[in-house]
Scaffold this active site. Structure first.
Site, short mmCIF file in Angstrom:
data_model
loop_
_atom_site.label_atom_id
_atom_site.label_comp_id
_atom_site.label_asym_id
_atom_site.label_seq_id
_atom_site.Cartn_x
_atom_site.Cartn_y
_atom_site.Cartn_z
CG ASP A 249 -1.98 -1.07 1.05
OD1 ASP A 249 -1.65 -2.25 1.28
OD2 ASP A 249 -3.11 -0.74 0.63
CG ASN A 259 0.83 -5.83 1.82
OD1 ASN A 259 0.03 -5.22 1.10
ND2 ASN A 259 0.90 -7.14 1.82
CE LYS A 260 -5.33 -5.64 4.64
NZ LYS A 260 -6.08 -4.55 5.31
O1 MRU Z 1 -7.32 -3.48 3.14
P1 MRU Z 1 -7.11 -3.89 1.71
O2 MRU Z 1 -7.81 -5.14 1.35
O3 MRU Z 1 -7.40 -2.75 0.76
O4 MRU Z 1 -5.55 -4.18 1.64
C1 MRU Z 1 -4.98 -4.56 0.43
C2 MRU Z 1 -3.56 -4.92 0.54
O5 MRU Z 1 -2.97 -4.92 1.59
C3 MRU Z 1 -2.88 -5.24 -0.77
O6 MRU Z 1 -1.82 -6.13 -0.55
C4 MRU Z 1 -2.31 -3.92 -1.33
O7 MRU Z 1 -3.31 -2.95 -1.37
C5 MRU Z 1 -1.75 -4.11 -2.68
S1 MRU Z 1 -3.02 -4.33 -3.89
C6 MRU Z 1 -2.24 -4.47 -5.40
#
Ligand code: MRU
Length: 369
Positions: A249, A259-260
């Site tokens: 992100d 990231n997540k």
């Molecule tokens: O909370 P989310 O589902 O929007 O989180 C998404 C992620 O963490 C993805 O790994 C990240 O956005 C990359 S998407 C190409």
């Protein structure tokens, strides 16, 4: 990518009316493939906040169309600035949201109001087209890594084994406009006939892995196995993961990666087991204005109910939400974490691969100084 043989992007302008915006309702996947019609900026903001649309590149593209919808009704400079600020507040961690809104503001501020709506649709479409081409190229650069692993296994007499990739959350086509970031190399490898298998982290609390990544990979025919978030370290200790590839992100000037939630633990386990840990990012995810990711990247805190409760399909086909935590317990829900650059083997971008470092990023993106 295709659903039942029909090609789709994850966002598009409705062909019938020519102005409203369609997205897939990702809170209904994988149980139902339903589209949502967005007609104003408030609906766009709500779709982003509720994660009916999600994934860093896709929320940027959706917000861009949100501005276009707002300018149809009121193209004034005041409305342009107000709606951009409002959409920019919907989610805090992914820099793609701010990137897309800043690009829109730059393209629109100097347009006369009567031309703004048309220019906004054109710029939002350009953002989408850019994302598609960017992700296709990320796939090409990541594919070289997978080919290298396949060749090594072949040389070791293990050519019958698949290349085993572990991924976290969902960085596939449904998180972008098309192709995905982390999943783009996997789709390209599968399409060229490589034996590839994906370990899919379920990704609690919202289960983007079990629900979305598994759905996408399954629809494309890519062999995969859903595992609990805690299984990755064990799989790595037993030689069952050749490479980890995740999306992101926000990547800082120094190469730190947001990231997540849970990504950091996968990186630690990968380091301890000598498993390469790669991060795929489009240029829109690079934030050169931030250096130290742990200190400077805002981490979204979401509702505790996402942790205490879980939604799934009941045997009768209906969607149900049930509580899994003890009644009365408090819960916390930080939605992202930051993996320090020292744990990242490298970055896969549309311009090639580089070290997760200031030098590596400056080499690929010299325009940021
Ligand atoms: O909370 P989310 O589902 O929007 O989180 C998404 C992620 O963490 C993805 O790994 C990240 O956005 C990359 S998407 C190409």
């Amino acid at each position: 990518m295709k659903i039942a043989g029909v090609p789709y992007r994850s966002i598009w302008v409705d062909e019938e009316d020519g102005w409203s915006v369609r997205i897939f309702d990702q809170t209904r996947l994988p149980w139902a493939v339903e589209t949502l019609r967005l007609t104003d900026e408030e609906q766009v903001a709500q779709a982003i906040r509720s994660m009916q649309t999600r994934g860093a590149p896709l929320i940027g593209a959706t917000a861009a169309y949100g501005l276009a919808l707002a300018l149809r009704r009121d193209p004034s400079t005041e409305n342009l600035e107000r709606v951009a600020a409002m959409l920019g507040e919907t989610r805090p961690t992914a820099i793609n949201l701010r990137w897309a809104l800043e690009r829109m503001l730059e393209a629109l501020r100097n347009q006369p109001p009567e031309r703004r709506a048309e220019a906004a649709y054109a710029e939002a479409k350009a953002i989408c087209d850019d994302d598609v081409e960017t992700n296709r190229r990320i796939g090409e650069h990541g594919l070289e890594l997978l080919r290298g692993i396949a060749a090594r296994k072949q040389a070791e007499g293990r050519g019958g084994e698949p290349v085993n990739v572990l991924t976290h959350c969902n960085a596939g086509w449904i998180a972008t406009v098309d192709y995905g970031t982390a999943l783009s190399p996997i789709y390209q490898a599968f399409d060229e006939g490589m034996k590839v298998h994906v370990w899919v982290d379920e990704t609690r609390p919202r289960n983007q892995g079990a629900a979305l990544t598994a759905w996408e990979l399954g629809a494309h025919g890519v062999p995969h196995t859903v595992v609990s978030d805690n299984a990755g370290g064990h799989l790595m200790q037993h030689g069952q993961v050749d490479i980890v590839i995740v999306g992101t992100d926000r990547v800082t000037r120094n190469g730190d990666v947001a990231n997540k939630i849970g990504t950091y633990l996968k990186a630690l386990a990968a380091k301890d087991n000598g498993v390469p840990f790669w991060v795929a990012l489009p240029h829109s995810t690079y934030d050169p204005r931030v250096a130290d990711g742990v200190r400077e990247i805002p981490i979204e805190e979401r509702s505790a109910a996402e942790v205490t409760d879980i939604t799934g399909r009941a045997p009768d086909g209906s969607l149900v939400t049930v509580r899994v935590a003890a009644e009365g317990s408090d819960a916390a829900n930080p939605a992202f974490d930051v993996t320090p650059a020292r744990l990242v083997t490298g970055l896969i971008t549309e311009r090639g691969r580089c070290d997760a470092s200031a030098e590596g990023l400056a080499g690929l993106y010299p325009e940021h100084g």
